[in-house]
Scaffold this motif. Structure first.
Motif, PDB file in Angstrom:
ATOM      1  N   SER A 381      44.763  37.930  36.273  1.00 10.38           N
ATOM      2  CA  SER A 381      43.794  37.642  37.399  1.00 10.38           C
ATOM      3  C   SER A 381      44.017  38.865  38.373  1.00 10.38           C
ATOM      4  CB  SER A 381      43.885  36.423  38.175  1.00 10.38           C
ATOM      5  OG  SER A 381      43.260  36.569  39.259  1.00 10.38           O
ATOM      6  N   VAL A 382      42.763  39.378  38.700  1.00  6.78           N
ATOM      7  CA  VAL A 382      43.139  40.849  39.754  1.00  6.78           C
ATOM      8  C   VAL A 382      41.602  40.868  40.388  1.00  6.78           C
ATOM      9  CG1 VAL A 382      41.922  42.064  37.838  1.00  6.78           C
ATOM     10  CG2 VAL A 382      43.256  43.146  39.793  1.00  6.78           C
ATOM     11  N   ASP A 407      48.957  36.833  38.008  1.00  8.78           N
ATOM     12  CA  ASP A 407      48.030  37.102  39.416  1.00  8.78           C
ATOM     13  C   ASP A 407      48.443  38.492  39.853  1.00  8.78           C
ATOM     14  OD1 ASP A 407      46.719  37.449  41.746  1.00  8.78           O
ATOM     15  OD2 ASP A 407      47.378  35.496  42.530  1.00  8.78           O
ATOM     16  N   THR A 408      47.759  39.530  39.398  1.00 13.81           N
ATOM     17  CA  THR A 408      48.264  40.895  40.072  1.00 13.81           C
ATOM     18  C   THR A 408      47.698  41.425  41.029  1.00 13.81           C
ATOM     19  OG1 THR A 408      46.411  41.837  38.485  1.00 13.81           O
ATOM     20  CG2 THR A 408      48.482  41.390  37.415  1.00 13.81           C
TER      21      THR A 408
HETATM   22  C1  WT7 Z   1      41.906  44.900  47.774  1.00 13.19           C
HETATM   23  C2  WT7 Z   1      42.089  46.134  46.685  1.00 13.19           C
HETATM   24  C3  WT7 Z   1      43.276  45.844  42.355  1.00 13.19           C
HETATM   25  C4  WT7 Z   1      42.148  46.464  41.443  1.00 13.19           C
HETATM   26  C5  WT7 Z   1      41.004  46.150  41.593  1.00 13.19           C
HETATM   27  C6  WT7 Z   1      40.612  45.865  43.471  1.00 13.19           C
HETATM   28  C7  WT7 Z   1      42.287  42.611  46.699  1.00 13.19           C
HETATM   29  C8  WT7 Z   1      43.414  42.924  44.722  1.00 13.19           C
HETATM   30  C9  WT7 Z   1      44.289  40.906  44.499  1.00 13.19           C
HETATM   31  C10 WT7 Z   1      45.200  39.673  44.251  1.00 13.19           C
HETATM   32  C11 WT7 Z   1      44.808  38.932  46.306  1.00 13.19           C
HETATM   33  C12 WT7 Z   1      43.871  41.177  45.734  1.00 13.19           C
HETATM   34  C13 WT7 Z   1      43.206  43.190  48.049  1.00 13.19           C
HETATM   35  C14 WT7 Z   1      43.256  44.561  47.837  1.00 13.19           C
HETATM   36  N1  WT7 Z   1      43.205  42.239  45.769  1.00 13.19           N
HETATM   37  N2  WT7 Z   1      43.990  42.172  43.809  1.00 13.19           N
HETATM   38  N3  WT7 Z   1      45.707  39.761  43.128  1.00 13.19           N
HETATM   39  N4  WT7 Z   1      45.295  38.887  45.192  1.00 13.19           N
HETATM   40  N5  WT7 Z   1      44.033  39.917  46.836  1.00 13.19           N
HETATM   41  O1  WT7 Z   1      40.951  47.254  43.808  1.00 13.19           O
HETATM   42  O2  WT7 Z   1      38.816  47.642  45.135  1.00 13.19           O
HETATM   43  O3  WT7 Z   1      40.891  48.731  45.656  1.00 13.19           O
HETATM   44  O4  WT7 Z   1      40.769  46.467  46.146  1.00 13.19           O
HETATM   45  O5  WT7 Z   1      41.523  43.731  46.630  1.00 13.19           O
HETATM   46  O6  WT7 Z   1      42.390  42.962  49.436  1.00 13.19           O
HETATM   47  O7  WT7 Z   1      43.546  45.226  49.136  1.00 13.19           O
HETATM   48  P1  WT7 Z   1      39.995  47.611  45.151  1.00 13.19           P
END
Ligand code: WT7
Length: 643
Positions: A381-382, A407-408
């Protein structure tokens, strides 16, 4: 429910790359001698010249981050050439079309050939090391080929998601002064066509830096080709040789730029370099997904986002994996599509976003159960916090309580995963990203930057660098320091808040800045606001996130109209369409509330805290409103809340 613990299954620990003892040993080894640890791990990529300097990092002053700095390599060699002897005939990419009847398999040998041909054509068009190349493609194999061809010739790719508008494309091309654009006639998604070339033509009216456009024929739809500027991909590559000398790149030479939203201003060009990024992509892909030779790995992201960069292309290919690329959407032709594709290609590792899980949950278990998921071994999950309810559904229904869920937590800026369970080593708690990977040093600080110990909640920072982190904001190193290292001196600030429990597990609570996360897509509220105020009827706008059952957050806009403009339903619709056109469909406002006044301090600052609470229907504890210039506007807004 939040206290559920799912222990590591013995049968998984027994065969995983990393079990609890190995993880403890890795963490200890990294803590004892980080340089020695990464000197071993750097062997994951193919170096033309092995680095002797491992790490050189300063989070203060001008901020400087270097890994493996005297090493020389080419990312495309690590992803292609070095696999040819052993895996030339192994499938590198399984492509599954939007149309369930179309798919394709590309071997490492074939991929290498296609990359070399395009790289040769790019050189012929005058693309040199360090030039910026914009990629605006749908989820077709050509997207991976284009990325790797850029890497081959040392050009810096900047991918713009195919769902972005001509304006968004244009501003990204302008910011990094790209000289080449690689696009397609049209994309396909959920049975509909996306007019990529037409969008590009509109964008290029304001992009004088672009000298050439390479167009992949995808749907065969009619497009206009400008003589001298536009070239069909097939025509320009067909006569090219099947080998291409890779450009020797220093470890800290840029690999790509990827624009992402911040709390202020225009999207920033996050810059990643070559050596550290590739090591991190390989390290995390292999260990977090426990990837094993011969497995079929599927990440459902789009290559337009960082997840697609690191976990569809660079990580899996560096590890010699078979990576699945999906052009379509989870709900088309029906809501069983993900599981139909898993069954069809016998997918072993499946990585998707909570928003997709929540949307599919709504349709019940039948569409999942209908398809054979026995090949699945690991689920990921991401993109946003996954609520325990969705986590447990994913675990129980999709994975039959057999597959661990990773959960990454990570960001565009971090290049790869930082906080995640390892399937054979870390017990999972639904809703928690659990523990940092070896080499990752998270901490929680209060608003004054004081480190908080033990079980607590605060701002999530990183105290030290890992190889895959961003190095700068393209063209604006001062903004890099300002954005990430000035809020809390000497620490990398993620922009996220988090809780840490008594077991040291991290629970991400979401952004603490003016960034919202809509269906896993990151958006600056300031961007949506500036799109709104660009409309002639709008005097002022304030945008906040609101809770949304499927998307995690929705976009809630408060709009003050210019004097004499009527607040009609037609205008509301027009503004929604306007924002879609200005930014792209992912920025579609979910609610627009007419706001004759906005809550402001006497110095004129909009109090978003209050607007967020009104949008979330949490008007009980609005807190202190006495500092407002006109406290009366708050009640007005509450009374006229939309939805
Ligand atoms: C933001 C980054 C990571 C690649 C896709 C998004 C949130 C991301 C999780 C998780 C809780 C998460 C954060 C972060 N986020 N993964 N597993 N649990 N929150 O990348 O568009 O740069 O966004 O996504 O808030 O700061 P991004």
């Amino acid at each position: 429910m939040a206290d559920d613990i799912i222990e590591v299954k013995p049968e998984i620990a027994a065969t995983a790359h990393i079990d609890a003892a190995k993880l403890a040993a890795m963490v200890a080894a990294e803590a004892r001698d980080a340089e020695a640890f990464w000197r071993t791990e750097m062997g994951r990529v193919a170096w033309m010249k092995e680095p002797t300097k491992i790490k050189s990092v300063d989070f203060t002053g001008d901020v400087s981050i270097k890994w493996f700095e005297d090493g020389v390599l080419n990312a495309s060699v690590s992803c292609l050439d070095r696999h040819l002897a052993r895996r030339g005939d192994q499938v590198a990419i399984i492509w599954e079309g939007d149309d369930p009847n179309s798919d394709a398999k590309v071997t490492y040998r074939e991929l290498h050939k296609r990359v070399c041909k395009l790289a040769n054509a790019m050189r012929r068009l005058g693309v040199k090391k360090g030039d910026r190349v914009c990629i605006y493609l749908p989820m077709i194999v050509e997207a991976a080929v284009a990325m790797l061809a850029c890497a081959r010739v040392g050009a810096i790719h900047s991918i713009v998601f195919g769902g972005f508008s001509p304006d968004s494309l244009s501003s990204r091309i302008q910011d990094s002064e790209c000289t080449l654009l690689i696009t397609a006639d049209e994309g396909r998604r959920g049975g509909r066509k996306v007019p990529l070339k037409a969008n590009a033509d509109e964008a290029l009216l304001t992009c004088p830096s672009i000298r050439h456009v390479v167009v992949a024929k995808n749907t065969g739809g009619a497009v206009e080709m400008m003589a001298g500027r536009d070239h069909w991909w097939d025509a320009i590559t067909s006569g090219e040789g099947e080998t291409c000398e890779p450009e020797p790149m220093s470890s800290e030479d840029p690999l790509f730029i990827l624009y992402t939203s911040g709390s202020t201003g225009k999207p920033k060009g996050v810059l990643h370099t070559t050596g550290g990024y590739m090591v991190w992509a390989s390290f995390t892909h292999e260990n977090v997904f426990d990837y094993r030779d011969g497995e079929i790995y599927w990440c459902t992201a789009d290559v337009g986002w960082v997840t697609g960069h690191t976990y569809i292309v660079y990580g899996p290919l560096a590890n010699g994996a078979t990576t699945l690329m999906f052009e379509g959407v989870p709900s088309w032709p029906d809501n069983g599509r993900f599981w139909q594709v898993c069954a069809k290609h016998k997918v072993n590792i499946f990585y998707t976003a909570p928003t997709a899980i929540r949307a599919l949950m709504r349709d019940g278990e039948a569409p999942v159960r209908k398809h054979d998921r026995s090949s699945l071994r690991i689920l990921g999950s991401v993109g946003e916090p996954i609520n325990p309810e969705a986590w447990l559904w994913y675990y129980r229904v999709v994975g039959d309580e057999r597959c661990p869920i990773v959960d990454t937590w990570w960001q565009t800026e971090t290049g790869g995963i930082l906080i995640s369970p390892l399937p054979g080593a870390v017990a999972q708690k639904p809703g928690s990203a659990t523990l940092p990977l070896p080499g990752v040093k998270p901490a929680l600080v209060d608003n004054d930057g004081n480190l908080l110990e033990g079980a607590t909640e605060g701002n999530l920072v990183m105290l030290d660098a890992w190889p895959g982190m961003m190095r700068t904001i393209y063209g604006d190193h001062a903004r890099f320091g300002q954005t990430y290292f000035s809020t809390f001196k000497g620490m990398y600030f993620t922009g996220d808040g988090a809780r840490r429990d008594a077991d040291g597990y991290y629970w991400i609570t979401g952004r603490v800045d003016d960034v919202i996360n809509v269906a896993g897509h990151r958006m600056g509220t300031a961007e949506v606001e500036s799109a709104l105020v660009a409309h002639p009827a709008v005097a002022e706008a304030a945008v906040v996130g609101m809770p949304h059952e499927i998307k995690g957050q929705g976009i809630y806009a408060y709009v003050t109209l210019k004097a004499g403009v009527d607040s009609t339903e037609a205008l509301r619709k027009e503004l929604v369409a306007w924002v879609r056109k200005e930014i792209g469909p992912i920025a579609t406002p979910d609610a627009i509330q007419w706001a004759p006044g906005l809550p402001k301090t006497r110095s004129g600052k909009i109090m978003r805290r209050i607007l967020r609470k009104i949008a979330a229907n949490e008007t009980e504890g609005l807190g202190d409103t006495s500092t407002l210039a006109d406290p009366g506007v708050v009640q007005e807004l509450i009374d006229n809340k939309v939805g």
